[in-house]
Design an enzyme around this catalytic site. Structure first.
Site, mmCIF file in Angstrom:
data_model
loop_
_atom_site.group_PDB
_atom_site.id
_atom_site.type_symbol
_atom_site.label_atom_id
_atom_site.label_comp_id
_atom_site.label_asym_id
_atom_site.label_seq_id
_atom_site.Cartn_x
_atom_site.Cartn_y
_atom_site.Cartn_z
ATOM 1 N N ASP A 144 0.851 -1.188 0.000
ATOM 2 C CA ASP A 144 0.000 0.000 0.000
ATOM 3 C C ASP A 144 0.892 1.246 0.000
ATOM 4 O OD1 ASP A 144 -3.226 0.491 0.968
ATOM 5 O OD2 ASP A 144 -1.838 2.195 1.089
ATOM 6 N N ILE A 145 0.491 2.246 -0.774
ATOM 7 C CA ILE A 145 1.294 3.465 -0.891
ATOM 8 C C ILE A 145 1.278 4.278 0.411
ATOM 9 C CG2 ILE A 145 -0.475 5.069 -1.735
ATOM 10 C CD1 ILE A 145 1.515 5.821 -3.989
ATOM 11 N N ASN A 156 -12.797 -3.597 2.209
ATOM 12 C CA ASN A 156 -13.762 -2.508 2.300
ATOM 13 C C ASN A 156 -14.694 -2.620 1.099
ATOM 14 O OD1 ASN A 156 -12.551 -1.425 4.624
ATOM 15 N ND2 ASN A 156 -11.059 -0.280 3.398
ATOM 16 N N GLY A 166 -15.386 2.654 3.393
ATOM 17 C CA GLY A 166 -14.012 3.089 3.179
ATOM 18 C C GLY A 166 -13.414 2.677 1.853
ATOM 19 N N GLN A 167 -14.205 2.041 0.985
ATOM 20 C CA GLN A 167 -13.629 1.646 -0.307
ATOM 21 C C GLN A 167 -13.421 2.878 -1.182
ATOM 22 O OE1 GLN A 167 -15.870 -1.271 -2.587
ATOM 23 N NE2 GLN A 167 -14.128 -1.675 -3.952
ATOM 24 N N SER A 168 -12.193 3.030 -1.665
ATOM 25 C CA SER A 168 -11.884 4.179 -2.526
ATOM 26 C C SER A 168 -11.397 3.747 -3.901
ATOM 27 C CB SER A 168 -10.832 5.076 -1.858
ATOM 28 O OG SER A 168 -9.634 4.362 -1.646
ATOM 29 N N HIS A 207 -9.828 -5.575 -3.568
ATOM 30 C CA HIS A 207 -8.497 -5.773 -2.991
ATOM 31 C C HIS A 207 -8.651 -6.113 -1.522
ATOM 32 C CE1 HIS A 207 -9.690 -1.565 -2.841
ATOM 33 N NE2 HIS A 207 -9.084 -1.483 -1.672
ATOM 34 N N HIS A 250 -6.780 -5.916 2.051
ATOM 35 C CA HIS A 250 -5.673 -5.315 2.796
ATOM 36 C C HIS A 250 -5.115 -6.392 3.733
ATOM 37 C CE1 HIS A 250 -6.759 -0.929 2.120
ATOM 38 N NE2 HIS A 250 -7.907 -1.496 1.822
HETATM 39 P P1 5GP Z 1 -9.640 1.165 -0.056
HETATM 40 O O1 5GP Z 1 -9.759 2.537 0.568
HETATM 41 O O2 5GP Z 1 -10.307 1.152 -1.418
HETATM 42 O O3 5GP Z 1 -10.040 0.022 0.816
HETATM 43 O O4 5GP Z 1 -8.090 0.938 -0.288
HETATM 44 C C1 5GP Z 1 -7.372 1.554 -1.311
HETATM 45 C C2 5GP Z 1 -5.941 1.567 -0.884
HETATM 46 O O5 5GP Z 1 -5.153 1.848 -2.025
HETATM 47 C C3 5GP Z 1 -5.616 2.659 0.153
HETATM 48 O O6 5GP Z 1 -5.132 2.046 1.344
HETATM 49 C C4 5GP Z 1 -4.564 3.511 -0.534
HETATM 50 O O7 5GP Z 1 -3.520 3.937 0.332
HETATM 51 C C5 5GP Z 1 -4.047 2.599 -1.624
HETATM 52 N N1 5GP Z 1 -3.572 3.283 -2.807
HETATM 53 C C6 5GP Z 1 -4.151 4.362 -3.418
HETATM 54 N N2 5GP Z 1 -3.448 4.704 -4.505
HETATM 55 C C7 5GP Z 1 -2.396 3.837 -4.581
HETATM 56 C C8 5GP Z 1 -1.313 3.679 -5.505
HETATM 57 O O8 5GP Z 1 -1.163 4.420 -6.490
HETATM 58 N N3 5GP Z 1 -0.433 2.685 -5.256
HETATM 59 C C9 5GP Z 1 -0.551 1.853 -4.171
HETATM 60 N N4 5GP Z 1 0.388 0.911 -4.025
HETATM 61 N N5 5GP Z 1 -1.571 1.961 -3.294
HETATM 62 C C10 5GP Z 1 -2.472 2.941 -3.502
#
Ligand code: 5GP
Ligand code: ZN
Length: 117
Positions: free
Chosen positions: A35-36, A90, A96-98, A103, A105
């Site tokens: 994760d970034i 998520n 919290g899904q963005s 995916h 975590h």
């Molecule tokens: P969500 O919020 O959808 O459950 O998780 C998305 C995750 O993707 C977040 O934890 C966010 O830090 C990660 N993320 C967003 N953009 C990037 C990216 O460009 N590269 C990587 N490796 N992770 C990313």
């Protein structure tokens, strides 16, 4: 879209190598990268190479792919940490899904608290 790359999907672009990522493991149909913005010493995202929007869509469309995803998550947690981990999907913006490419975590490497909201 379910099985082909979705236009403008960040994780489809990572799968295709069009956006760089720190890949830590992969199998035939699944890839894992850091994760970034890590929230724990080990914070890895495990992603099917095919596009599916969220975990319920994936479970309905291809249960064996979901099983492959969980297997790779377990491998990553064993290799990068001590095999004890939290696995989070998520599903939906309020959860919290963005990124709308399913995916998991993998969160590990520390004693974890529980603050879901
Ligand atoms: P969500 O919020 O959808 O459950 O998780 C998305 C995750 O993707 C977040 O934890 C966010 O830090 C990660 N993320 C967003 N953009 C990037 C990216 O460009 N590269 C990587 N490796 N992770 C990313
Ligand atoms: Zn995608």
């Amino acid at each position: 879209m379910t099985s082909e790359a979705a236009a403008d999907c960040l994780f489809c672009k990572i799968v295709a190598g069009q956006v760089p990522a720190d890949v830590v493991a992969s199998s035939d149909r699944v890839i894992a990268f850091r994760d970034i913005s890590p929230k724990a010493p080990v914070h890895v995202l495990v992603v099917p190479k095919e596009h599916h929007g969220d975990v319920s869509v994936l479970a309905a469309a291809d249960p064996s792919l979901l099983a492959d995803l969980v297997a790779l998550a377990d491998e990553v947690a064993t290799e990068l940490s001590d095999g004890q981990y939290r696995l989070i999907f998520n599903s939906g913006p309020r959860a919290g899904q963005s990124v709308f490419h399913v995916h998991a975590h993998v969160i590990s490497g520390a004693k974890l608290g529980w603050t879901p909201a």
